[in-house]
Scaffold this motif. Structure first.
Motif, short mmCIF file in Angstrom:
data_model
loop_
_atom_site.label_atom_id
_atom_site.label_comp_id
_atom_site.label_asym_id
_atom_site.label_seq_id
_atom_site.Cartn_x
_atom_site.Cartn_y
_atom_site.Cartn_z
N ARG A 122 -0.35 16.78 0.16
CA ARG A 122 0.44 16.04 -0.03
C ARG A 122 -0.04 14.33 0.48
NH1 ARG A 122 4.75 12.43 2.35
NH2 ARG A 122 6.44 12.03 0.61
N ASP A 123 0.11 14.37 2.14
CA ASP A 123 0.26 13.27 2.86
C ASP A 123 -1.57 12.79 2.58
OD1 ASP A 123 2.59 13.48 4.22
OD2 ASP A 123 0.99 14.62 6.04
N SER A 145 -2.01 9.10 1.07
CA SER A 145 -1.98 7.84 1.70
C SER A 145 -3.05 7.53 0.68
CB SER A 145 -3.53 9.11 2.75
OG SER A 145 -2.32 8.86 3.61
#
Length: 287
Positions: free
Chosen positions: A24-25, A29
Motif C-alpha cells: 500500500r505505502d 507514494s
C-alpha cells in the motif's frame, strides 16, 4: 530533471508492480508523486496523459476501492489532469473519457469510498469542457448526464456537499453540476429530476450558508430548477426569497451572474402557484 516520457512509464510500472504485491505505502507514494508532478506544468501533464496515467488510475481503483487514502489520492490526480481544458484530459486527449466519467460516478455512488470531493470536482470540470467526442459529436456533458442523471446520484451529490465543513470549491462544483443535471421533464416541467422535498430542503440549507458569490449563484440555479416542482413548500419559498434579497444587498454578491441566477429563482417561485403564498411580502425586501 525528468525529461521525455520514460519517467512516467517507469513510475507506472513500479506502482502496478507493488499494487499487485499489495504494498500500500509504495502505491500511495507513487500516485502522490504523479499528483505533484501533474501540478508542475503543461509538459508533465501531457506526459502523464500520453503514457497511461488514467489507465493506471482506473486499475488502482479496481484493486484499492476499499482504501480511502489511495482513492483520495487517485481522484486528486484525475482532478489535476482535467484542469485547463486546452492541454488537459478531455475527449480529444483521452477518447475513453466516457468510461472515466462512469468510474468517477461510481466513486460518488459508493457509500464508503474516499475521494468523493475530488471526483465531484473532476466531473464538474469535465462537464464544462467544450471539445466534442469524435465518435458521438457530443461534449462530455452528455456522458456526465448519462452517468449522474438519476435520483440516486442526485442524493449522493447532495450528501457530499451538505456537511458544513465542506470547502466552497467542492460545494460550488456540486451545486453547479446538479444545476446542469436536475432538469425538468420535456413533457411536464413540474417534474424535475431529483425534485423531492428532501432534496429541496437540502439544496436550500446549502444555499442558506453560501459564503461566496460562486456558491450562491450555483445554489440559486439549482433551486430555480427545483422551484418548478409543483409541491414546492411556500415557507421554503419565503426562506429562499428572503435569503436572496438579503444577499443582493451585499456588494460582494451583487454581480451580474448572481443577479441573473437570483432573478431566475424568484421568477420561478412566483410562477409556482403552490409556492406563491410564501412570496407575498418579498417585494418589500428587494434592495
Amino acid at each position: 530533471v525528468l525529461v521525455g516520457d520514460n519517467w512516467v512509464k517507469v513510475l507506472k510500472e513500479k506502482v502496478q508492480e507493488y499494487s499487485d504485491r499489495s504494498e500500500r505505502d509504495v502505491v500511495l507514494s507513487g500516485i502522490a508523486t504523479f499528483v505533484t508532478l501533474s501540478r508542475q506544468g503543461d509538459a508533465y501533464k501531457r506526459s502523464l496523459l500520453r503514457k497511461g496515467a488514467i489507465e493506471l488510475t482506473m486499475k488502482v481503483w479496481e484493486e484499492w476501492s476499499h482504501d480511502e487514502g489511495i482513492m483520495d489520492c487517485t481522484c486528486s490526480l484525475v482532478l489535476s489532469l482535467v484542469l485547463n481544458e486546452r492541454i488537459s484530459l478531455n475527449s480529444k486527449t483521452y477518447p475513453g473519457i466516457a468510461i472515466l466519467i462512469r468510474k468517477l460516478a461510481n466513486v460518488i455512488h459508493s457509500e464508503h469510498a474516499g475521494g468523493k470531493a475530488s471526483a465531484l470536482r473532476a466531473l464538474y470540470h469535465i462537464s464544462n469542457q467544450r471539445k466534442k467526442a469524435e465518435t458521438t459529436g457530443k461534449t462530455a456533458l452528455h456522458d456526465v448526464r448519462n452517468a449522474l442523471g438519476n435520483e440516486v446520484s442526485v442524493r449522493a451529490m447532495l450528501n457530499i456537499i451538505q456537511p458544513e465543513h465542506v470547502t466552497p470549491p467542492v460545494v460550488e462544483a456540486g451545486l453547479a453540476l446538479l444545476w446542469k443535471i436536475c432538469l425538468p421533464r420535456e413533457d411536464d416541467n413540474t417534474i424535475v429530476l431529483g425534485g423531492s422535498l428532501e432534496n429541496i430542503h437540502s439544496a436550500v440549507s446549502i444555499l442558506d450558508r453560501a459564503k461566496t458569490p460562486e456558491v450562491f449563484e450555483a445554489g440559486c440555479g439549482l433551486v430555480a430548477n427545483f422551484a418548478l416542482v409543483q409541491a414546492f413548500p411556500p415557507d421554503v419559498a419565503h426562506r429562499v426569497a428572503t435569503r436572496i434579497c438579503n444577499l443582493l444587498d451585499d456588494p460582494e454578491f451583487r454581480t451580474r451572474e448572481v443577479a441573473n441566477a437570483a432573478i431566475h429563482t424568484l421568477c420561478n417561485l412566483y410562477a409556482n402557484d403552490f409556492a406563491k403564498p410564501g412570496m407575498v411580502t418579498v417585494g418589500a425586501l428587494l434592495p
